[in-house]
Write an enzyme that holds these catalytic residues in place. Sequence first.
Site, PDB file in Angstrom:
ATOM      1  N   GLY A   1       0.768  -1.243   0.000  1.00 23.73           N
ATOM      2  CA  GLY A   1       0.000   0.000   0.000  1.00 23.73           C
ATOM      3  C   GLY A   1       0.797   1.290   0.000  1.00 23.73           C
TER       4      GLY A   1
ATOM      5  CD  GLU B   1       1.900   0.756   7.287  1.00 23.51           C
ATOM      6  OE1 GLU B   1       1.353   0.842   6.158  1.00 23.51           O
ATOM      7  OE2 GLU B   1       1.836  -0.254   7.995  1.00 23.51           O
TER       8      GLU B   1
ATOM      9  CG  ASP C   1      -7.952   0.146  10.782  1.00 29.95           C
ATOM     10  OD1 ASP C   1      -8.383  -0.045  11.918  1.00 29.95           O
ATOM     11  OD2 ASP C   1      -8.669   0.095   9.775  1.00 29.95           O
TER      12      ASP C   1
ATOM     13  CE  LYS D   1      -9.428   3.527   8.317  1.00 35.11           C
ATOM     14  NZ  LYS D   1      -9.993   2.211   7.933  1.00 35.11           N
TER      15      LYS D   1
ATOM     16  CG  PHE E   1     -12.475  -0.089   3.288  1.00 36.26           C
ATOM     17  CD1 PHE E   1     -11.472  -0.821   3.911  1.00 36.26           C
ATOM     18  CD2 PHE E   1     -12.570  -0.137   1.909  1.00 36.26           C
ATOM     19  CE1 PHE E   1     -10.578  -1.586   3.167  1.00 36.26           C
ATOM     20  CE2 PHE E   1     -11.686  -0.893   1.150  1.00 36.26           C
ATOM     21  CZ  PHE E   1     -10.695  -1.616   1.785  1.00 36.26           C
ATOM     22  CB  VAL E   2     -10.068   5.276   2.377  1.00 37.38           C
ATOM     23  CG1 VAL E   2     -10.956   6.150   3.251  1.00 37.38           C
ATOM     24  CG2 VAL E   2      -8.792   4.904   3.119  1.00 37.38           C
TER      25      VAL E   2
HETATM   26  P1  5GP Z   1      -3.900  -2.011  11.227  1.00 35.57           P
HETATM   27  O1  5GP Z   1      -3.057  -3.203  11.588  1.00 35.57           O
HETATM   28  O2  5GP Z   1      -3.290  -0.705  11.615  1.00 35.57           O
HETATM   29  O3  5GP Z   1      -5.284  -2.142  11.803  1.00 35.57           O
HETATM   30  O4  5GP Z   1      -4.149  -2.026   9.674  1.00 35.57           O
HETATM   31  C1  5GP Z   1      -3.227  -2.593   8.853  1.00 35.57           C
HETATM   32  C2  5GP Z   1      -3.546  -2.609   7.393  1.00 35.57           C
HETATM   33  O5  5GP Z   1      -4.938  -2.733   7.114  1.00 35.57           O
HETATM   34  C3  5GP Z   1      -3.125  -1.352   6.687  1.00 35.57           C
HETATM   35  O6  5GP Z   1      -1.734  -1.305   6.468  1.00 35.57           O
HETATM   36  C4  5GP Z   1      -3.912  -1.512   5.412  1.00 35.57           C
HETATM   37  O7  5GP Z   1      -3.256  -2.407   4.559  1.00 35.57           O
HETATM   38  C5  5GP Z   1      -5.203  -2.122   5.894  1.00 35.57           C
HETATM   39  N1  5GP Z   1      -6.234  -1.078   6.060  1.00 35.57           N
HETATM   40  C6  5GP Z   1      -6.671  -0.515   7.209  1.00 35.57           C
HETATM   41  N2  5GP Z   1      -7.628   0.385   6.966  1.00 35.57           N
HETATM   42  C7  5GP Z   1      -7.798   0.411   5.621  1.00 35.57           C
HETATM   43  C8  5GP Z   1      -8.644   1.167   4.737  1.00 35.57           C
HETATM   44  O8  5GP Z   1      -9.450   2.011   5.117  1.00 35.57           O
HETATM   45  N3  5GP Z   1      -8.517   0.905   3.394  1.00 35.57           N
HETATM   46  C9  5GP Z   1      -7.640  -0.016   2.893  1.00 35.57           C
HETATM   47  N4  5GP Z   1      -7.598  -0.171   1.564  1.00 35.57           N
HETATM   48  N5  5GP Z   1      -6.820  -0.737   3.698  1.00 35.57           N
HETATM   49  C10 5GP Z   1      -6.898  -0.523   5.038  1.00 35.57           C
HETATM   50 MG    MG Z   2      -0.306  -0.990   4.735  1.00 34.87          MG
END
Ligand code: 5GP
Ligand code: MG
Length: 178
Positions: free
Chosen positions: A48, A102, A106, A134, A155-156
């Site tokens: 990403g 990054e 999230d 977030k 979700f984006v």
């Molecule tokens: P985390 O471990 O911080 O919860 O999220 C890790 C991964 O989830 C991010 O690096 C990303 O790949 C994915 N992710 C989290 N929120 C979103 C979102 O709103 N859109 C997309 N496309 N991926 C997300």
């Molecule tokens: Mg990522």
Amino acid sequence: MEVVKLHKKEFVPFLSSELIQNAIEAIADQINKDFAGKEVIILGVLDGAFMMVSDLMKRLKVNAELTFVKLKSYHGDRSSGSVNEVLPLTEVIRKKHVIVVEDIIDTGLTLAFLRERIMQFNPSSLSIATLLLKPEVFQDKYPVEYIGIEIANKFVVGYGMDYDGLGRQLPDIYVAKE
Ligand code: 5GP
Ligand code: MG
């Protein structure tokens, strides 16, 4: 900007590329100040972050090396915290000023895993830069040093971020249509 359809799901415009570029410029300015006279190594988190890495690096005035790590969550859907290094970290980060880049943070579970792994290489310093965060769901115990834009828990896609593999090429960021 118009409605974008990916796998039958509709997304509407959310953050313009101009807003994104301004946020990245602010992060670059701060990094240039904080690391003036030092050398850093950018650690991009694939897949990403590829666009963010490219746009951020073009604005860095400090000397910067580049490396990547590719992580995959064991579970397909939301963050699980159990993460796998598909493209692992390497020795190049040892004793360097590491800046993780990054696209989005999230819950912060992926970051917490990565942070622990990076620390095993004894970096000179470790800081985190993310385009999006977030705050409503972020739960890591450490702060994130460089945050582009804080967004609601939605979700984006776009600007490197995908919906089931699609949408990464979009220069703007879109949000799932309610
Ligand atoms: P985390 O471990 O911080 O919860 O999220 C890790 C991964 O989830 C991010 O690096 C990303 O790949 C994915 N992710 C989290 N929120 C979103 C979102 O709103 N859109 C997309 N496309 N991926 C997300
Ligand atoms: Mg990522």
